[in-house]
Design a protein around this motif. Structure first.
Motif, PDB file in Angstrom:
ATOM      1  N   GLU A  11       0.829  -1.200   0.000  1.00 21.47           N
ATOM      2  CA  GLU A  11       0.000   0.000   0.000  1.00 21.47           C
ATOM      3  C   GLU A  11       0.861   1.247   0.000  1.00 21.47           C
ATOM      4  O   GLU A  11       0.559   2.237  -0.680  1.00 21.47           O
ATOM      5  N   ARG A  12       1.959   1.210   0.730  1.00 17.02           N
ATOM      6  CA  ARG A  12       2.865   2.364   0.758  1.00 17.02           C
ATOM      7  C   ARG A  12       3.676   2.486  -0.528  1.00 17.02           C
ATOM      8  O   ARG A  12       4.186   3.559  -0.836  1.00 17.02           O
ATOM      9  N   MET A  13       3.792   1.391  -1.266  1.00 20.18           N
ATOM     10  CA  MET A  13       4.565   1.426  -2.500  1.00 20.18           C
ATOM     11  C   MET A  13       3.765   1.950  -3.687  1.00 20.18           C
ATOM     12  O   MET A  13       4.343   2.277  -4.721  1.00 20.18           O
ATOM     13  N   HIS A  14       2.438   2.020  -3.557  1.00 20.51           N
ATOM     14  CA  HIS A  14       1.619   2.388  -4.711  1.00 20.51           C
ATOM     15  C   HIS A  14       2.046   3.730  -5.311  1.00 20.51           C
ATOM     16  O   HIS A  14       2.278   3.838  -6.524  1.00 20.51           O
ATOM     17  N   ASN A  15       2.149   4.764  -4.500  1.00 17.01           N
ATOM     18  CA  ASN A  15       2.602   6.070  -4.987  1.00 17.01           C
ATOM     19  C   ASN A  15       4.117   6.114  -5.126  1.00 17.01           C
ATOM     20  O   ASN A  15       4.654   6.713  -6.064  1.00 17.01           O
ATOM     21  N   TYR A  16       4.803   5.492  -4.166  1.00 10.81           N
ATOM     22  CA  TYR A  16       6.266   5.575  -4.103  1.00 10.81           C
ATOM     23  C   TYR A  16       6.923   4.925  -5.314  1.00 10.81           C
ATOM     24  O   TYR A  16       8.028   5.298  -5.705  1.00 10.81           O
ATOM     25  N   TYR A  17       6.229   3.972  -5.922  1.00 10.30           N
ATOM     26  CA  TYR A  17       6.796   3.243  -7.058  1.00 10.30           C
ATOM     27  C   TYR A  17       7.264   4.202  -8.163  1.00 10.30           C
ATOM     28  O   TYR A  17       8.301   3.990  -8.790  1.00 10.30           O
ATOM     29  N   ALA A  18       6.485   5.266  -8.401  1.00  9.44           N
ATOM     30  CA  ALA A  18       6.854   6.221  -9.451  1.00  9.44           C
ATOM     31  C   ALA A  18       8.216   6.837  -9.197  1.00  9.44           C
ATOM     32  O   ALA A  18       8.969   7.123 -10.134  1.00  9.44           O
ATOM     33  N   LEU A  19       8.536   7.076  -7.925  1.00 11.80           N
ATOM     34  CA  LEU A  19       9.853   7.631  -7.592  1.00 11.80           C
ATOM     35  C   LEU A  19      10.961   6.681  -7.996  1.00 11.80           C
ATOM     36  O   LEU A  19      11.975   7.079  -8.576  1.00 11.80           O
ATOM     37  N   LEU A  20      10.802   5.397  -7.644  1.00  5.40           N
ATOM     38  CA  LEU A  20      11.831   4.408  -7.967  1.00  5.40           C
ATOM     39  C   LEU A  20      12.033   4.304  -9.476  1.00  5.40           C
ATOM     40  O   LEU A  20      13.163   4.279  -9.969  1.00  5.40           O
ATOM     41  N   TYR A  21      10.939   4.251 -10.192  1.00  2.98           N
ATOM     42  CA  TYR A  21      10.975   4.138 -11.654  1.00  2.98           C
ATOM     43  C   TYR A  21      11.693   5.331 -12.280  1.00  2.98           C
ATOM     44  O   TYR A  21      12.657   5.178 -13.057  1.00  2.98           O
ATOM     45  N   ASN A  22      11.277   6.531 -11.933  1.00  3.39           N
ATOM     46  CA  ASN A  22      11.876   7.722 -12.523  1.00  3.39           C
ATOM     47  C   ASN A  22      13.327   7.898 -12.100  1.00  3.39           C
ATOM     48  O   ASN A  22      14.162   8.340 -12.893  1.00  3.39           O
ATOM     49  N   ARG A  23      13.631   7.544 -10.862  1.00  2.00           N
ATOM     50  CA  ARG A  23      15.013   7.686 -10.394  1.00  2.00           C
ATOM     51  C   ARG A  23      15.950   6.755 -11.158  1.00  2.00           C
ATOM     52  O   ARG A  23      17.049   7.160 -11.571  1.00  2.00           O
ATOM     53  N   VAL A  24      15.533   5.512 -11.374  1.00  3.63           N
ATOM     54  CA  VAL A  24      16.371   4.564 -12.105  1.00  3.63           C
ATOM     55  C   VAL A  24      16.677   5.093 -13.498  1.00  3.63           C
ATOM     56  O   VAL A  24      17.834   5.077 -13.952  1.00  3.63           O
ATOM     57  N   VAL A  25      15.670   5.585 -14.195  1.00  2.84           N
ATOM     58  CA  VAL A  25      15.870   6.065 -15.564  1.00  2.84           C
ATOM     59  C   VAL A  25      16.697   7.342 -15.574  1.00  2.84           C
ATOM     60  O   VAL A  25      17.628   7.504 -16.379  1.00  2.84           O
ATOM     61  N   TYR A  26      16.381   8.266 -14.671  1.00  6.23           N
ATOM     62  CA  TYR A  26      17.090   9.548 -14.620  1.00  6.23           C
ATOM     63  C   TYR A  26      18.569   9.337 -14.304  1.00  6.23           C
ATOM     64  O   TYR A  26      19.446   9.932 -14.948  1.00  6.23           O
ATOM     65  N   GLU A  27      18.861   8.502 -13.324  1.00  3.79           N
ATOM     66  CA  GLU A  27      20.253   8.270 -12.939  1.00  3.79           C
ATOM     67  C   GLU A  27      21.013   7.529 -14.031  1.00  3.79           C
ATOM     68  O   GLU A  27      22.214   7.755 -14.224  1.00  3.79           O
ATOM     69  N   THR A  28      20.326   6.665 -14.754  1.00  4.11           N
ATOM     70  CA  THR A  28      20.968   5.992 -15.884  1.00  4.11           C
ATOM     71  C   THR A  28      21.396   7.012 -16.930  1.00  4.11           C
ATOM     72  O   THR A  28      22.533   6.988 -17.420  1.00  4.11           O
ATOM     73  N   LEU A  29      20.496   7.918 -17.274  1.00  2.00           N
ATOM     74  CA  LEU A  29      20.819   8.937 -18.269  1.00  2.00           C
ATOM     75  C   LEU A  29      21.972   9.821 -17.815  1.00  2.00           C
ATOM     76  O   LEU A  29      22.922  10.066 -18.570  1.00  2.00           O
ATOM     77  N   ASN A  30      21.896  10.307 -16.585  1.00  2.00           N
ATOM     78  CA  ASN A  30      22.936  11.219 -16.115  1.00  2.00           C
ATOM     79  C   ASN A  30      24.292  10.541 -15.980  1.00  2.00           C
ATOM     80  O   ASN A  30      25.327  11.190 -16.143  1.00  2.00           O
ATOM     81  N   SER A  31      24.280   9.254 -15.701  1.00  2.00           N
ATOM     82  CA  SER A  31      25.559   8.537 -15.616  1.00  2.00           C
ATOM     83  C   SER A  31      26.208   8.393 -16.979  1.00  2.00           C
ATOM     84  O   SER A  31      27.422   8.270 -17.095  1.00  2.00           O
ATOM     85  N   ARG A  32      25.386   8.453 -18.049  1.00  2.00           N
ATOM     86  CA  ARG A  32      25.911   8.277 -19.393  1.00  2.00           C
ATOM     87  C   ARG A  32      26.195   9.590 -20.100  1.00  2.00           C
ATOM     88  O   ARG A  32      27.159   9.689 -20.869  1.00  2.00           O
TER      89      ARG A  32
END
Length: 763
Positions: free
Chosen positions: A451-472
Motif C-alpha cells: 500500500e505504501r509502495m503504490h505512490n512511491y513506485y513512481a519515484l523508484l521508476y523515474n530515479r532509475v531512468v534519470y540516474e541511468t541517463l545522467n551517468s551516461r
C-alpha cells in the motif's frame, strides 16, 4: 475520508478516540525533541484504563520547519518505504513552563505552543509576530476504529478488530485558502474539496491525478507536508468547515509545518527538506515533435514532417517516438520494431545528422509476448504474488508484468536496456505510466508494504531512468518526460500533464494542474499541445501553441492524429514558427530562472500569488500565470480570442506600468482587470515594471552561444542596482558571468567578456 456526520455525530460503525489531555512529556534537548503522551479527557485515574493513548514526538528537520509524529500502536512492522527527509540540527529551542502549563518549541522563526494544562490540550503554530498560523483545537487529534471494513467480524466478539486510522485536523482561519496537493485539475484553491493522495491514470478532467503530493500551501504563509507514502485523505473544509481533516490508514502519521515570510520561502524550505529540483539541458527547451500515440508512420512519414518544418523555417529540437516504436504486445522489449524500422541504428543516425535529439517512450511493464518476459520471470525481476507467481494482468499489455525496482538486480537489468538505447543515440526517455500499481496479494523483493509502495513506485521508476541517463551523458544533461511522481520527484525532471482532451476547457484544466504541481516543489512542466484525445480545431491548436510555447517544455503530441501544424492550416504554421522563435530568444531568461528554481524551489511557471503575495486579488486567479519573475502570461481560452486578465500590484514599482510584449506603447495599470480580443499573432504577455529581462534574438537554438547578441529589456527606471546571471547553455548549473545594471546604465551598452549587451528601454 469522512468519519463524522455533522458536528456532533459519527458515521454509523465509526468510533473516534479523541485526545484531550497531555498526560506527560519528556524533553531530549540534545536531540532537539519533545515526546508527549496524549490521552482522552481525564476525570479520575480510572479514565486511564480501557482507552488508547497517542504518543506525539515534536522535532525540527530544518530551520523554520516543525514536525509532529503521532503514533497509536508502536508495535507494527515497518517495511517502508519512506520519503527522503534532509535533516539539519542546531536550530531548535525548547522551553517548558510547568507553572503556566505551556510548552514552547521554536525552529527559527516558527513557533509551536502546546497547552499542557489538564484536559486543555491544544497545539498552536505561530509566526514571528505571534499570529496563529494553524494548529489543533478541540477534537482534532484522534484514533479512528471503523467496523465498516472486511477486517471487522462481529462473531469475534471482544476480539473483533476495527480498521484503524490516524486522524488529525489542522485549523483554517477566516478567508484562508489552500493550494497544491500535486497536479490537480480542478479549481486552483482546494477549499471545499476532498482530495485522496493516490496516483491514478484518470486523465485531466476528473478528481483523479497522476501526480499526488501530500503537501499544501496556505495563503496565511505556511505549508503542510504529510510524510506518509500511502494513501492520505484530506477533507479541505469539506467535512469541518474550519479545518483540513487528514487521515491515513494505520497506526501513525507524521506531518511538518513549513513557515515562510513569503510563499517562495515556504517552497525554499520545503525543497530543502524533500530535495531541490533537478536541472535539465538547454536543448530540452526547444520544440519537441512526437509520432503521436496510435498513428501509422514510417521513416518516410517522419522525414516528410521534418522537411516540412525546415521548409517553413520552424525550429525543431527533439523528435519523440511514442509507444509503437516497439512491436505491438511487446512493450517493453526496448527494441525498435524491425518491420517498421529495419535499420533503426541508421535511422537514428540520420535524425541526429539533422541536428535533432531523440526521445523514446517506455513504461515499467513487460508484456508476456516480450522476449524479456521469460528472463524477468526466471530471475525474479517482477513484482510477485504472495504465492511466488508473477503478478500479471491484461489491462494495457496482454499478460504484462511490472518491474520490481526494489530489486537491485532488476534495476541493473532495466538499466542495461536503457544504456543500449543511449548508445544508439537516444537522448531522453518518456517514462509513462507507473500509476496502476497493485496493492493486494503482492510481494516486493525488499518486502516493502504494497500500500505504501503504490505512490512511491513512481519515484523508484523515474530515479532509475534519470540516474541511468545522467551517468551516461553527464550531470544535469539527462531528462525524462514523466507522467507520474511522488514527493521528491522534483529531483528527476521533467513532468508533463497526461491525457487531456482537445478542448479549451481541457487546456484551462491543464494549466490549473500545472500550477498546482508547481506549488509542490516542481519547477518544470509541460502539456500535450493541441490536447491528447481528439483532433483540435485550428483555433484551439493555435491557442494551445501559444500557451505551450510559454511553458517550460513544449511538445506537440496527440493520440490518433498528428500535430504537425500544416495539417490544421498554413496559418497554424505561422503561429507555431513565431511562438517557437520567441521562446528561443527567451533562452537566457529561462536558463536564469531555472537556475534560481534549482537553488530555491521557485517554479518557472507560477500562480500570481507566489510572485505577488501582498496583492490579495491574485489568490483567486487561475487562468493566467507568471513565466519567471518578469513575464505575465494570460492564455486565450476562447475561439473568439477574448481574454480577461488581472494585472498585479508590484511593491516598490511606484506608478510604473506593465508593458505589452508586442506593443511597447501599450501600458497597463496595476490592480486592474482588462478584457481584450487578440488575433492569433498575439496574446497578453506583459513585462513587469522595473524589471530586466535577458533575451537573445540571434539564437537559432537554445544551446547556441550564450554571450553573442545578448539584450537586456528594461521596463521603467531601475530604482536600484539590478543583478542577473548569464547561464552556460552547455552546463546549465554553471554561471558564465554575473552582470549588474544601475539606473545610470539606462540606454547604454555594457560589456560582458568582450561581448556587448545592448540595453533596450521599453519605457
Amino acid at each position: 475520508m469522512k468519519f463524522t456526520a455533522g458536528m456532533w455525530c459519527l458515521q454509523e460503525g465509526v468510533r473516534i478516540e479523541w485526545m484531550s489531555n497531555v498526560e506527560r512529556l519528556q524533553i531530549e534537548k540534545e536531540k532537539e525533541t519533545v515526546n508527549l503522551l496524549l490521552n482522552k479527557l481525564q476525570r479520575h485515574r480510572g479514565d486511564t484504563l480501557n482507552s488508547p493513548t497517542i504518543s506525539a514526538q515534536v522535532t525540527s528537520p530544518q530551520e523554520g520547519i516543525i514536525g509532529v509524529k503521532l503514533v497509536h500502536w508502536a508495535g507494527q512492522v515497518d517495511n517502508g518505504p519512506h520519503y527522503d527527509i534532509e535533516k539539519t540540527s542546531g536550530h531548535a529551542s525548547i522551553h517548558h513552563d510547568k507553572t503556566e502549563n505551556t510548552l514552547n518549541y521554536g525552529s527559527g522563526s516558527l513557533k509551536l505552543d502546546v497547552n499542557t494544562a489538564p484536559n486543555e490540550m491544544g497545539f498552536v503554530f505561530r509566526s514571528p509576530n505571534n499570529k496563529k498560523l494553524t494548529g489543533h483545537s478541540f477534537r482534532s487529534i484522534g484514533y479512528v476504529g471503523d467496523q465498516r471494513s472486511e477486517k471487522y467480524r462481529f462473531e469475534d466478539g471482544l476480539y473483533a478488530e476495527r480498521q484503524g486510522y490516524m486522524l488529525l485536523g489542522l485549523d483554517l482561519g477566516v478567508g484562508e485558502k489552500v493550494y497544491g496537493l500535486g497536479e490537480r485539475f480542478g479549481p486552483l484553491a482546494k477549499n471545499g474539496q476532498t482530495v485522496d493522495i493516490w496516483n491514478e491514470d484518470g486523465g485531466t478532467s476528473s478528481e483523479l491525478a497522476y501526480k499526488n503530493i501530500p503537501f499544501y500551501m496556505s495563503s496565511k504563509g505556511y505549508g503542510v507536508f504529510i510524510n506518509h507514502p500511502g494513501k492520505v485523505s484530506l477533507e479541505v473544509q469539506s467535512e469541518r468547515t474550519t479545518r483540513v481533516n487528514i487521515s491515513v490508514l494505520g497506526e501513525e502519521i507524521e506531518y511538518f509545518v513549513v513557515y515562510g515570510e513569503t510563499p517562495k520561502d515556504v517552497l525554499r524550505r520545503y525543497t530543502a527538506m524533500t530535495g531541490r529540483p533537478g536541472l535539465v539541458p538547454s536543448w530540452s527547451y526547444n520544440l519537441w515533435l512526437t509520432t503521436s500515440f496510435t498513428t501509422n508512420y514510417d521513416e518516410q512519414t517522419v522525414t516528410g514532417f521534418l522537411d516540412g518544418f525546415k521548409e517553413r523555417d520552424i525550429p525543431l529540437g527533439v523528435f519523440h517516438f511514442d509507444c509503437f516504436w516497439m512491436k505491438s504486445y511487446q512493450w517493453c522489449d526496448f527494441d525498435f520494431d524491425d518491420e517498421m524500422f529495419p535499420d533503426a541504428g541508421g535511422y537514428l543516425k540520420r535524425l541526429k545528422e539533422r541536428g535533432l535529439r531523440i526521445s523514446v517512450w517506455i513504461n515499467p511493464y513487460v508484456g508476456q509476448a516480450s522476449p524479456l518476459f521469460e528472463e524477468g520471470k526466471k530471475n525474479g525481476y517482477f513484482i510477485k504474488r504472495t504465492d511466488g507467481s508473477v503478478w500479471q494482468w491484461d489491462f494495457w499489455q496482454a499478460g504484462m508484468a511490472i518491474v520490481d525496482f526494489t530489486n537491485p538486480a532488476a534495476c541493473r537489468w532495466y538499466n542495461s536496456h536503457l544504456e543500449r538505447l543511449v548508445e544508439m543515440g537516444v537522448d531522453s526517455f518518456k517514462t509513462d505510466f507507473a500509476e496502476r500499481i497493485p496493492t493486494k496479494g503482492i510481494k516486493y523483493h525488499d518486502n516493502s508494504d504494497p500500500e505504501r509502495m503504490h505512490n512511491y513506485y513512481a519515484l523508484l521508476y523515474n530515479r532509475v531512468v534519470y540516474e541511468t541517463l545522467n551517468s551516461r551523458v553527464g550531470h544535469n544533461q539527462g531528462l525524462l518526460f514523466a507522467r507520474s511522481t511522488a514527493p521528491g520527484g522534483q529531483k528527476y525532471p521533467v513532468h508533463w500533464g497526461g491525457d487531456c482532451e482537445s478542448t479549451f476547457e481541457a487546456m484551462a484544466e491543464s494549466l490549473r494542474g500545472g500550477l498546482s504541481l508547481m506549488l509542490c516543489g516542481y519547477i518544470f512542466w509541460a502539456s500535450d499541445i493541441g490536447g491528447f484525445e481528439g483532433t483540435p480545431p485550428p483555433a484551439l491548436y493555435k491557442r494551445w501553441v501559444q500557451f505551450g510555447l510559454l511553458s517550460t517544455h513544449s511538445r506537440l503530441h496527440g493520440s490518433s492524429s498528428f500535430r504537425v501544424p500544416w495539417i490544421y492550416g498554413e496559418d497554424c504554421s505561422a503561429v507555431l514558427r513565431d511562438c517557437v522563435k520567441r521562446k528561443i530568444l527567451l533562452t537566457p531568461y529561462i536558463l536564469q530562472e531555472a537556475l534560481k528554481g534549482h537553488r530555491d524551489g521557485t517554479p518557472l511557471m507560477r500562480p500570481l500569488f507566489l510572485e505577488f503575495p501582498n496583492d490579495l486579488n491574485t489568490y483567486a486567479v487561475d487562468t493566467q500565470y507568471m513565466f519567471g519573475s518578469n513575464l505575465l502570461v494570460a492564455p486565450v481560452f476562447s475561439e473568439e480570442g477574448e481574454v480577461t486578465f488581472y494585472v498585479p500590484q508590484v511593491e516598490g514599482a511606484g506608478d510604473d506600468k506593465w508593458i505589452s510584449w508586442f506593443d511597447h506603447s501599450k501600458t497597463y495599470e496595476a490592480g486592474r482587470w482588462y478584457t481584450e480580443t487578440h488575433d492569433f499573432d498575439t496574446l497578453p504577455i506583459l513585462v513587469r515594471p522595473r524589471s530586466v529581462t535577458l533575451i537573445n534574438p540571434t539564437l537559432k537554438a537554445p544551446e547556441d552561444d550564450a554571450l553573442h547578441g545578448l539584450q537586456a529589456l528594461v521596463n521603467g527606471k531601475l530604482s536600484a542596482e539590478s543583478t542577473f546571471e548569464i547561464v552556460n547553455p552547455n552546463q546549465t548549473d554553471e554561471v558564465l558571468k554575473t552582470i549588474q545594471l544601475s539606473p545610470t546604465d539606462d540606454g547604454k551598452t555594457v560589456q560582458c567578456q568582450g561581448h556587448p549587451i545592448e540595453i533596450v528601454k521599453l519605457a
